[in-house]
Design an enzyme around this catalytic site. Structure first.
Site, PDB file in Angstrom:
ATOM      1  N   ASP A  38       4.918   0.352  12.014  1.00 40.28           N
ATOM      2  CA  ASP A  38       3.711  -0.284  11.485  1.00 40.28           C
ATOM      3  C   ASP A  38       3.586  -1.756  11.888  1.00 40.28           C
ATOM      4  O   ASP A  38       2.581  -2.400  11.559  1.00 40.28           O
ATOM      5  CB  ASP A  38       3.659  -0.149   9.953  1.00 40.28           C
ATOM      6  CG  ASP A  38       3.283   1.263   9.519  1.00 40.28           C
ATOM      7  OD1 ASP A  38       2.913   2.082  10.385  1.00 40.28           O
ATOM      8  OD2 ASP A  38       3.367   1.556   8.308  1.00 40.28           O
ATOM      9  N   LYS A  83       0.834  -1.208   0.000  1.00 43.86           N
ATOM     10  CA  LYS A  83       0.000   0.000   0.000  1.00 43.86           C
ATOM     11  C   LYS A  83       0.869   1.259   0.000  1.00 43.86           C
ATOM     12  O   LYS A  83       0.622   2.198  -0.749  1.00 43.86           O
ATOM     13  CB  LYS A  83      -0.898  -0.001   1.248  1.00 43.86           C
ATOM     14  CG  LYS A  83      -1.567   1.324   1.530  1.00 43.86           C
ATOM     15  CD  LYS A  83      -2.364   1.308   2.800  1.00 43.86           C
ATOM     16  CE  LYS A  83      -1.598   1.600   4.064  1.00 43.86           C
ATOM     17  NZ  LYS A  83      -1.258   3.005   4.350  1.00 43.86           N
ATOM     18  N   ASN A  84       1.900   1.257   0.841  1.00 40.34           N
ATOM     19  CA  ASN A  84       2.704   2.479   0.982  1.00 40.34           C
ATOM     20  C   ASN A  84       3.648   2.720  -0.196  1.00 40.34           C
ATOM     21  O   ASN A  84       4.297   3.769  -0.260  1.00 40.34           O
ATOM     22  CB  ASN A  84       3.496   2.452   2.296  1.00 40.34           C
ATOM     23  CG  ASN A  84       2.599   2.709   3.488  1.00 40.34           C
ATOM     24  OD1 ASN A  84       1.413   3.005   3.326  1.00 40.34           O
ATOM     25  ND2 ASN A  84       3.158   2.595   4.690  1.00 40.34           N
ATOM     26  N   ARG A 100       0.159  14.605  13.366  1.00 40.73           N
ATOM     27  CA  ARG A 100       1.070  14.278  12.258  1.00 40.73           C
ATOM     28  C   ARG A 100       1.193  15.485  11.337  1.00 40.73           C
ATOM     29  O   ARG A 100       0.493  15.606  10.334  1.00 40.73           O
ATOM     30  CB  ARG A 100       0.568  13.048  11.498  1.00 40.73           C
ATOM     31  CG  ARG A 100       0.641  11.802  12.347  1.00 40.73           C
ATOM     32  CD  ARG A 100      -0.003  10.617  11.690  1.00 40.73           C
ATOM     33  NE  ARG A 100       0.786  10.048  10.612  1.00 40.73           N
ATOM     34  CZ  ARG A 100       0.429   8.956   9.953  1.00 40.73           C
ATOM     35  NH1 ARG A 100      -0.691   8.349  10.240  1.00 40.73           N
ATOM     36  NH2 ARG A 100       1.191   8.473   8.990  1.00 40.73           N
ATOM     37  N   CYS A 111      -5.078  12.656  13.657  1.00 43.87           N
ATOM     38  CA  CYS A 111      -4.993  11.236  13.351  1.00 43.87           C
ATOM     39  C   CYS A 111      -4.943  10.500  14.676  1.00 43.87           C
ATOM     40  O   CYS A 111      -4.420  11.019  15.662  1.00 43.87           O
ATOM     41  CB  CYS A 111      -3.710  11.029  12.564  1.00 43.87           C
ATOM     42  SG  CYS A 111      -3.321   9.352  12.253  1.00 43.87           S
ATOM     43  N   ARG A 153      -8.605  -0.472   4.791  1.00 45.61           N
ATOM     44  CA  ARG A 153      -7.785   0.592   4.190  1.00 45.61           C
ATOM     45  C   ARG A 153      -6.448   0.030   3.714  1.00 45.61           C
ATOM     46  O   ARG A 153      -5.867   0.539   2.769  1.00 45.61           O
ATOM     47  CB  ARG A 153      -7.491   1.692   5.219  1.00 45.61           C
ATOM     48  CG  ARG A 153      -8.633   2.645   5.465  1.00 45.61           C
ATOM     49  CD  ARG A 153      -8.153   3.783   6.352  1.00 45.61           C
ATOM     50  NE  ARG A 153      -6.790   4.135   6.003  1.00 45.61           N
ATOM     51  CZ  ARG A 153      -5.833   4.445   6.868  1.00 45.61           C
ATOM     52  NH1 ARG A 153      -6.071   4.486   8.150  1.00 45.61           N
ATOM     53  NH2 ARG A 153      -4.621   4.739   6.452  1.00 45.61           N
TER      54      ARG A 153
HETATM   55  C1  UD1 Z   1       4.577   6.830   6.531  1.00 47.71           C
HETATM   56  C2  UD1 Z   1       3.701   5.624   6.288  1.00 47.71           C
HETATM   57  C3  UD1 Z   1       3.156   5.089   7.602  1.00 47.71           C
HETATM   58  C4  UD1 Z   1       4.281   4.825   8.586  1.00 47.71           C
HETATM   59  C5  UD1 Z   1       5.189   6.043   8.710  1.00 47.71           C
HETATM   60  C6  UD1 Z   1       6.436   5.760   9.538  1.00 47.71           C
HETATM   61  C7  UD1 Z   1       2.823   6.029   4.072  1.00 47.71           C
HETATM   62  C8  UD1 Z   1       1.630   6.368   3.237  1.00 47.71           C
HETATM   63  N1  UD1 Z   1       2.611   6.016   5.393  1.00 47.71           N
HETATM   64  O1  UD1 Z   1       3.747   7.847   7.109  1.00 47.71           O
HETATM   65  O2  UD1 Z   1       2.441   3.867   7.333  1.00 47.71           O
HETATM   66  O3  UD1 Z   1       3.734   4.525   9.854  1.00 47.71           O
HETATM   67  O4  UD1 Z   1       5.633   6.481   7.408  1.00 47.71           O
HETATM   68  O5  UD1 Z   1       7.147   4.707   8.991  1.00 47.71           O
HETATM   69  O6  UD1 Z   1       3.883   5.772   3.558  1.00 47.71           O
HETATM   70  N2  UD1 Z   1       6.818  14.457  10.962  1.00 47.71           N
HETATM   71  C9  UD1 Z   1       6.881  15.789  11.290  1.00 47.71           C
HETATM   72  N3  UD1 Z   1       6.696  16.712  10.297  1.00 47.71           N
HETATM   73  C10 UD1 Z   1       6.438  16.349   9.006  1.00 47.71           C
HETATM   74  C11 UD1 Z   1       6.388  14.984   8.670  1.00 47.71           C
HETATM   75  C12 UD1 Z   1       6.584  14.044   9.682  1.00 47.71           C
HETATM   76  O7  UD1 Z   1       7.093  16.144  12.447  1.00 47.71           O
HETATM   77  O8  UD1 Z   1       6.283  17.241   8.154  1.00 47.71           O
HETATM   78  C13 UD1 Z   1       7.025  13.439  12.008  1.00 47.71           C
HETATM   79  C14 UD1 Z   1       5.771  12.583  12.230  1.00 47.71           C
HETATM   80  O9  UD1 Z   1       4.869  13.210  13.108  1.00 47.71           O
HETATM   81  C15 UD1 Z   1       6.359  11.323  12.790  1.00 47.71           C
HETATM   82  C16 UD1 Z   1       7.707  11.210  12.038  1.00 47.71           C
HETATM   83  O10 UD1 Z   1       7.993  12.519  11.560  1.00 47.71           O
HETATM   84  O11 UD1 Z   1       6.614  11.492  14.155  1.00 47.71           O
HETATM   85  C17 UD1 Z   1       7.723  10.248  10.893  1.00 47.71           C
HETATM   86  O12 UD1 Z   1       6.589  10.437  10.095  1.00 47.71           O
HETATM   87  P1  UD1 Z   1       6.568  10.164   8.538  1.00 47.71           P
HETATM   88  O13 UD1 Z   1       7.719   9.308   8.139  1.00 47.71           O
HETATM   89  O14 UD1 Z   1       6.403  11.460   7.832  1.00 47.71           O
HETATM   90  O15 UD1 Z   1       5.228   9.329   8.386  1.00 47.71           O
HETATM   91  P2  UD1 Z   1       4.289   9.351   7.143  1.00 47.71           P
HETATM   92  O16 UD1 Z   1       5.063   9.649   5.921  1.00 47.71           O
HETATM   93  O17 UD1 Z   1       3.078  10.184   7.436  1.00 47.71           O
END
Ligand code: UD1
Length: 421
Positions: A305, A22-23, A121, A116, A397
């Site tokens: 995950d 999915k990701n 997030r 969320c 999902r």
């Molecule tokens: C992706 C995955 C999700 C997985 C996560 C961590 C997809 C669609 N989803 O989510 O399944 O659980 O990676 O492996 O690929 N953060 C910030 N600011 C930002 C972006 C992130 O502070 O602008 C923080 C987040 O709150 C979190 C950390 O960085 O604490 C990592 O998040 P991130 O890797 O961005 O997760 P996603 O990309 O949303």
């Protein structure tokens, strides 16, 4: 609303085909916006998040068709850069259209994904990086309106690795003038898979799979034919489920290297993981497990995950394990539901202290997010008596036909219409 009824105690046995990730599927669909052409994506899982992303592309003017596990995306003549709130709020990953829309149209209007259940997030790292490349974001009524006359290559250092942030910037960088360097980039296999698709579309990218990715931008990209990687989280979920039920399964079509951190922890717990010459992975084990401490981390660390599923497994360990969640601030909601099944889990800040018990007992439990739902399902498979997992729309999902796949392995699991809205 549908629910799953599970009669626990049946061993899982047999072969299971792991679906596409999915990701990896979600950013691949978003990347189609970058071209004025047809892109064919193979091995695409039939899960709700993928359907939602296809609907989002259609709302932007693309034509999207599924043929078996292939999705054809025709983005010729797309003219829309506004991603409507009702589609974006369904799925956080909708934010992935931001980078490609800016690359293609020089502008994007994307609603903020909002809160969320696994914690706050933010997308500040995405926005700051795009700003460094010349984009001008303005927040208007909960939507990021971004205008960018010229995307310019930049040296971007992420304060922390972000998966979708890296993907968004990677896609935008293909259209930027000059070189973009992404430092402290996410190294998840799904990020690398997106980079391979972009290369197939004509992009020039170095450092794929590392934390420093260099993109020489400004080339006109074209459609491509790409098969996405298999879902390591789905594979890990079934591996844990098999061990919890005392079963013995073979995972097909998954690259074992993507799950090295999980295999190491499962082996410590006493589960046998064997990779055959064919690439199949054989998993067998049974409770009680040895207690194992895990700390979630960015790839190649232990994936957040799989944290909930591993916690379910540690409920049946002989002794206490400590599970530390380092990626998301509030990702332990499954613990109270597992406790309702007899588990003994205490949460203190980022740590969960899990005291093993001899068996779990069936109960009606409510899922709060995708992976929490999976942990309750596998706990139910191993529990005595009947477990009802409510609010399973989260599961749909991200897991392709989870009830059918588990039933094929011998589980007694049924999807039924539940009570309530
Ligand atoms: C992706 C995955 C999700 C997985 C996560 C961590 C997809 C669609 N989803 O989510 O399944 O659980 O990676 O492996 O690929 N953060 C910030 N600011 C930002 C972006 C992130 O502070 O602008 C923080 C987040 O709150 C979190 C950390 O960085 O604490 C990592 O998040 P991130 O890797 O961005 O997760 P996603 O990309 O949303």
């Amino acid at each position: 609303m549908q629910e799953l009824k599970i009669r626990g105690g049946r061993l899982l046995k047999g072969r299971i085909h792991v679906s596409g990730a999915k990701n990896a599927a979600l950013p691949a669909l978003a990347a189609c916006i970058l071209v004025d052409d047809i892109t064919v994506l193979h091995n695409m899982p039939d899960v709700r998040d993928v359907t939602s992303m296809c609907q989002l592309l259609e709302s932007l003017g693309a034509s999207v068709n599924r043929y078996g596990d292939a999705i054809h995306v025709d983005t010729r003549g797309m003219t829309q850069w506004h991603a409507p709130h009702d589609l974006v709020r369904k799925m956080r990953a909708s934010v992935l259209v931001m980078g490609p829309l800016i690359a293609r149209f020089g502008r994007a209007e994307v609603a903020l994904p909002g809160g969320c259940t696994i914690g706050n997030r933010p997308i500040d790292l995405h926005i700051n990086a795009l700003r460094q490349m010349g984009a001008e974001p303005t927040l208007i009524k909960g939507e990021e309106h971004i205008i960018c006359e010229r995307l310019i290559g930049a040296r971007i250092h992420f304060d922390r690795p972000t998966v979708t942030g890296t993907e968004n910037v990677l896609m935008a960088a293909t259209a930027a003038e000059g070189e973009t360097v992404l430092e402290n980039a996410a190294r998840e296999p799904e990020v690398a898979d997106l980079a391979h698709l972009l290369v197939a579309m004509g992009a020039q990218i170095e450092g794929i799979g590392t934390d420093t990715i260099r993109v020489s931008g400004g080339r006109t990209l074209h459609g491509a034919d790409h098969s996405i990687i298999s879902d390591r989280i789905e594979a890990g979920t079934y591996a844990i489920a098999a061990a919890m039920t005392g079963g013995d399964i073979v995972l097909e079509s998954i690259d074992s290297l993507m799950l090295t951190s999980l295999w190491a922890k499962m082996t410590h717990a006493g589960v046998s993981i064997r990779e055959k010459a064919s690439g199949d992975i054989c998993v067998s084990g049974c409770p009680p497990f040895a207690p194992v401490h895990i700390t979630t981390a960015e790839y190649p660390g232990f994936p957040t995950d799989l944290q909930a599923q591993f916690m379910a497994m540690m409920c049946l360990a002989k002794g206490e394990s400590v599970i530390t969640e380092n990626i998301f601030e509030d990702r332990f909601k499954h613990a109270s539901e597992l406790n309702r099944m007899g588990a003994d889990i205490v949460i203190r800040g980022r740590n969960a202290f899990v005291k093993g018990i001899p068996y779990l007992s069936g109960a009606a439990v409510t899922a709060s997010d995708l992976r929490a739902s999976a942990s309750l399902v596998i706990a139910g498979l191993a529990a005595r008596d009947e477990t009802r997992v409510l609010r399973i729309y989260h599961l749909d999902r991200g897991y392709e036909r989870i009830d059918e796949k588990l039933a094929c392995l011998g589980a007694d699991i049924k999807r039924v219409a539940g009570e309530g809205p």
